[in-house]
Each structure stands twice: as C-alpha cells, then as structure tokens.
Scaffold this motif. Structure first.
Motif, PDB file in Angstrom:
ATOM      1  N   ILE A 171       0.855  -1.158   0.075  1.00  0.00           N
ATOM      2  CA  ILE A 171       0.174  -0.202   0.198  1.00  0.00           C
ATOM      3  C   ILE A 171       1.099   1.254   0.028  1.00  0.00           C
ATOM      4  O   ILE A 171       2.031   1.188   0.594  1.00  0.00           O
ATOM      5  CB  ILE A 171      -1.040  -0.110   1.281  1.00  0.00           C
ATOM      6  CG1 ILE A 171      -1.995   1.423   1.247  1.00  0.00           C
ATOM      7  CG2 ILE A 171      -0.130  -0.047   2.528  1.00  0.00           C
ATOM      8  CD1 ILE A 171      -3.100   1.161   2.535  1.00  0.00           C
ATOM      9  N   PHE A 172       0.706   2.111  -0.718  1.00  0.00           N
ATOM     10  CA  PHE A 172       1.401   3.395  -0.984  1.00  0.00           C
ATOM     11  C   PHE A 172       0.467   4.716  -1.243  1.00  0.00           C
ATOM     12  O   PHE A 172      -0.403   4.680  -1.605  1.00  0.00           O
ATOM     13  CB  PHE A 172       2.534   3.112  -1.816  1.00  0.00           C
ATOM     14  CG  PHE A 172       1.967   3.104  -3.276  1.00  0.00           C
ATOM     15  CD1 PHE A 172       2.396   4.436  -4.137  1.00  0.00           C
ATOM     16  CD2 PHE A 172       1.516   2.381  -3.908  1.00  0.00           C
ATOM     17  CE1 PHE A 172       1.811   4.555  -5.683  1.00  0.00           C
ATOM     18  CE2 PHE A 172       1.074   2.203  -5.252  1.00  0.00           C
ATOM     19  CZ  PHE A 172       1.022   3.195  -6.025  1.00  0.00           C
ATOM     20  N   GLU A 173       1.423   5.615  -1.123  1.00  0.00           N
ATOM     21  CA  GLU A 173       0.905   7.196  -1.459  1.00  0.00           C
ATOM     22  C   GLU A 173       2.107   7.916  -2.087  1.00  0.00           C
ATOM     23  O   GLU A 173       3.468   7.797  -1.501  1.00  0.00           O
ATOM     24  CB  GLU A 173       0.269   7.949   0.052  1.00  0.00           C
ATOM     25  CG  GLU A 173      -0.789   7.404   0.454  1.00  0.00           C
ATOM     26  CD  GLU A 173      -1.988   7.595  -0.379  1.00  0.00           C
ATOM     27  OE1 GLU A 173      -2.046   8.095  -1.343  1.00  0.00           O
ATOM     28  OE2 GLU A 173      -3.235   7.279   0.138  1.00  0.00           O
ATOM     29  N   ALA A 174       1.726   8.451  -3.056  1.00  0.00           N
ATOM     30  CA  ALA A 174       2.823   9.349  -3.786  1.00  0.00           C
ATOM     31  C   ALA A 174       2.005  10.513  -4.654  1.00  0.00           C
ATOM     32  O   ALA A 174       0.844  10.110  -5.000  1.00  0.00           O
ATOM     33  CB  ALA A 174       3.760   8.551  -4.582  1.00  0.00           C
ATOM     34  N   GLU A 175       2.728  11.584  -5.138  1.00  0.00           N
ATOM     35  CA  GLU A 175       2.031  12.509  -5.871  1.00  0.00           C
ATOM     36  C   GLU A 175       1.906  12.018  -7.411  1.00  0.00           C
ATOM     37  O   GLU A 175       0.915  12.049  -7.847  1.00  0.00           O
ATOM     38  CB  GLU A 175       3.113  13.775  -6.032  1.00  0.00           C
ATOM     39  CG  GLU A 175       3.041  14.585  -4.583  1.00  0.00           C
ATOM     40  CD  GLU A 175       3.915  16.029  -4.685  1.00  0.00           C
ATOM     41  OE1 GLU A 175       4.215  16.231  -5.832  1.00  0.00           O
ATOM     42  OE2 GLU A 175       4.078  16.571  -3.536  1.00  0.00           O
ATOM     43  N   ASP A 176       2.989  11.198  -7.903  1.00  0.00           N
ATOM     44  CA  ASP A 176       2.747  10.929  -9.153  1.00  0.00           C
ATOM     45  C   ASP A 176       2.640   9.278  -8.900  1.00  0.00           C
ATOM     46  O   ASP A 176       3.582   8.511  -8.664  1.00  0.00           O
ATOM     47  CB  ASP A 176       4.497  11.144  -9.890  1.00  0.00           C
ATOM     48  CG  ASP A 176       3.911  10.541 -11.405  1.00  0.00           C
ATOM     49  OD1 ASP A 176       3.213   9.577 -11.654  1.00  0.00           O
ATOM     50  OD2 ASP A 176       4.855  11.095 -12.454  1.00  0.00           O
ATOM     51  N   ILE A 177       1.394   8.874  -8.932  1.00  0.00           N
ATOM     52  CA  ILE A 177       1.239   7.396  -8.656  1.00  0.00           C
ATOM     53  C   ILE A 177       1.800   6.485  -9.396  1.00  0.00           C
ATOM     54  O   ILE A 177       2.423   5.378  -9.007  1.00  0.00           O
ATOM     55  CB  ILE A 177      -0.491   7.247  -8.791  1.00  0.00           C
ATOM     56  CG1 ILE A 177      -1.031   8.181  -7.370  1.00  0.00           C
ATOM     57  CG2 ILE A 177      -0.884   5.754  -8.358  1.00  0.00           C
ATOM     58  CD1 ILE A 177      -2.483   8.163  -7.508  1.00  0.00           C
ATOM     59  N   GLU A 178       1.705   6.504 -10.875  1.00  0.00           N
ATOM     60  CA  GLU A 178       2.184   5.460 -11.747  1.00  0.00           C
ATOM     61  C   GLU A 178       3.522   5.533 -11.773  1.00  0.00           C
ATOM     62  O   GLU A 178       4.194   4.365 -11.915  1.00  0.00           O
ATOM     63  CB  GLU A 178       1.536   5.691 -13.057  1.00  0.00           C
ATOM     64  CG  GLU A 178       0.112   5.507 -13.099  1.00  0.00           C
ATOM     65  CD  GLU A 178      -0.286   4.364 -12.550  1.00  0.00           C
ATOM     66  OE1 GLU A 178       0.353   3.248 -12.815  1.00  0.00           O
ATOM     67  OE2 GLU A 178      -1.274   4.386 -11.909  1.00  0.00           O
TER      68      GLU A 178
END
Length: 366
Positions: free
Chosen positions: A118-125
């Motif tokens: 599971i993760f979070e980031a500004e640029d998902i791909e």
C-alpha cells in the motif's frame, strides 16, 4: 533506506518455553545483522531447523507457529531494508503487508508467499513502477529464503496488489459489495492483512475503513459464511474419521490444512469481521469474538481443537523433511495410533460445530 518508511514491530514478545528464548533471539539477531541477501537466506535454513527442533522437544503448535511467524517477520524486514537500499523510493510513503497465513501469524514450516503493498505518492504511476521493481526483487529474495512464489501471483510484485490507499478501498469495496466467487476467494487471503514493514498507519486506517464498510454489508458476511461451509471437515457417519478426500500414491489421506485448519480460520474471519475486530490471528479472533459465557466456552474449545490440528500438521511436515520428501499436509487416518485418531476426530467435530454456529447465525441451510 530511502523514503520515510518506518519499521513495523516484529510482534509482541512470544510466549515460549524456558531455554528456547536464547536460541530464537540468536537467529533473530543473525537476521538483523545480516549484511546481504545471501546471508539472510543462509540464516533462514537455521530458522527452519530450529522450528523442527522445538517441535521435536514438544513445543505446542500455538507457540511454535507464532515463533516461526515472528522470525519470518524479522527476516522479511531485513530483506526489505537491504533491497530498499538499491532502489530509489524517495517521496513514496509505503507499507509492506503480510496476507494469508503470514497475516494471521500462523505460518508453519511449509509455506508460500502472500504479500502486498500500500502506498501514497504525488505521481502514482511513476511511484508504482519504482515500487514494483523493488517488490519483485524482494519476492525473488524471499523465494531464495524458502518461501515459494505464490502460484496465484498474490505478491507485492504484481501490479494488481501494489495499490494506493484509495485503490485498496475501492478493491475491498468491490469485493464486499458484489460478493461474487472471486471476491469470496480473495477474502480468505486479503482480509487477513497486517502491516509488516513501513508506514503502518496506512494499514491501520485501511483496517478501520474495512471494518466500518463490512458492518454495513451483512449480506457479504452471509456469503462468506456460505462459502466457508462448503469446506466440510472429514467427519463421517457416526463421527468416524472419513478416509477422505484425496488419493495420494496408494494411500488415502486428508489434507489437515485444507480440511482441518482452514475451516477454523474461515469461521474466525467471519466472526472477527462481524464484530469489527482488528485481530488477524485465528485463535485471537475466536477468543476476542466471545463475549458471553457460552461463547467463551465455544471459543476455548475451538482454539484447543485448532491447536491440536496444527500440531499434527507440523509433525507431518517434520516427517516429510526427515524422510527427504517434499513437505505437505497430508495425513493418513489409518496410520494414526488410536489415541491420535481420537484427538483428530474430536478436533474435526469441533470444526463442524464452529461451522454449525455460522449456519445458525446466518440462517444457512446445510
């Protein structure tokens, strides 16, 4: 390690017999200090050998499976730290999740991988691509350590199981809302998730959301119960142990994991979801579910029966290793001494009783 991930605790101090703590701690320390994946893999063999030794010394399955699972946690955390150093994970909040038997802290000495991210980031791909490279290397490293690649590809290196928090909510929501066969199949693996390494709060938040969502969908719990009741323990007419199920070579044996342990795990999962429990371990789920005196008596009987079946499962795996055969979970009822046959029969009857409870609770015709 790159990124802002923090390590999940390996678990509460295991309850182990006097004289074993130092041996367990020595292997845990060897994992923690291992400078390379190859060293971790070598120490993994030591951990398996310790498991067989403790079993031969008479350690109960409830303690041994917890020790095995927690050593596997320490080992996996070390692999993740080592491999993360070779990958650019800056700017990504992530957590490695254990699923299935690992998620339940019920791993034995013969297991494959079930994990996810599971993760979070500004640029998902772009972040997903980086995480997948990291996860695939980790999956291969775990395979080197004796954890077979999942035949169903339920691993963090599969893009289907490397998802943002929003994507996981959507995925779980689809399963809960539809209750189709695929959803029920995945429920037996994914609903046992727990944080293993990284930003554990992301997993806690997902668990809280899932508990609330399932509480609003009683039909899904009924469907999960119906699915659980399809796997009936092999207790034959008049309570005799069925020769069952599967022909292995020239002997009829039954799979004690599939037809003995799994029914308890399936019942425990439904009961935990029905009351919003955060526990993933089957015994903890059963005992946590019990609120009334008769429920407490039921839960205690079920957990004792589950522990007995796990013990026979572990002894079967040890026998396979001793004979130089691939490890499996197949037990021949006819080869059991009378006392052991009676114990297994009684445990399987308890599994039937646990299933009967679900059938009554959700008004399911059997």
């Amino acid at each position: 390690m790159h990124g802002s991930a923090t390590e999940a605790p390996a678990g509460e101090s295991v309850r182990i017999y006097r004289g074993t703590r130092d041996r367990v701690q020595a292997i845990a320390d060897a994992f923690i200090e291992a400078p390379a994946v190859s060293v971790v893999a070598a120490r993994a063999a030591d951990a398996r050998e310790l498991g067989f030794t403790l079993l031969a010394e008479g350690m109960a399955a409830v303690h041994l499976t917890r020790i095995v699972a927690e050593l596997n946690d320490v080992m996996t955390q070390r692999l993740l730290r080592l491999i993360a150093q070779r990958h650019d994970l800056d700017g990504i909040r992530w957590c490695w999740m254990a699923l299935g038997s690992e998620g339940r802290l019920e791993q034995t000495l013969h297991t494959d991988q079930d994990n996810a991210l599971i993760f979070e980031a500004e640029d998902i791909e772009e972040a997903r691509a980086r995480l997948l490279r990291f996860a695939r290397e980790t999956n291969q490293a775990l395979a080197r350590c004796g954890f077979r690649l999942c035949p169903g590809d339920i691993m963090a290196g599969n893009p289907r199981w490397c998802l943002t928090a929003a994507e996981w909510r959507e995925r779980f929501g689809q399963w809960v809302d539809t209750g189709d066969p695929e959803a029920l199949l995945h429920g037996a693996i994914f609903f046992d998730f727990r944080a293993l390494h990284g930003e554990t709060r992301m997993v806690d938040a997902l668990r809280d959301w899932l508990s609330e969502h399932v509480a609003e969908k009683p039909l899904f719990l009924r469907q999960m119960s119906e699915n659980a009741l399809r796997n009936r323990p092999p207790v034959g007419l008049f309570g005799a142990l069925s020769p069952l199920a599967r022909l292995v070579g020239r002997q009829r044996r039954f799979d004690v994991k599939l037809h003995g342990v799994s029914p308890f795990s399936d019942v425990a999962r439904v009961l935990a979801l029905s009351r919003g429990l955060s526990a993933t371990n089957s015994s903890e789920r059963l005992l946590g579910w019990a609120r009334r005196p008769h429920e407490q008596r039921q839960a205690e009987s079920w957990t004792r029966a589950l522990a007995a079946l796990q013990t026979y499962r572990l002894h079967r795996q040890m026998a396979c290793a001793r004979d130089g055969e691939p490890m499996d979970n197949h037990i021949d009822p006819r080869a059991l001494p009378d006392f052991d046959r009676a114990v297994v029969r009684a445990a399987l009857r308890e599994a039937r009783e646990a299933q009967r409870h679900l059938a009554i609770a959700y008004q399911i015709q059997r």
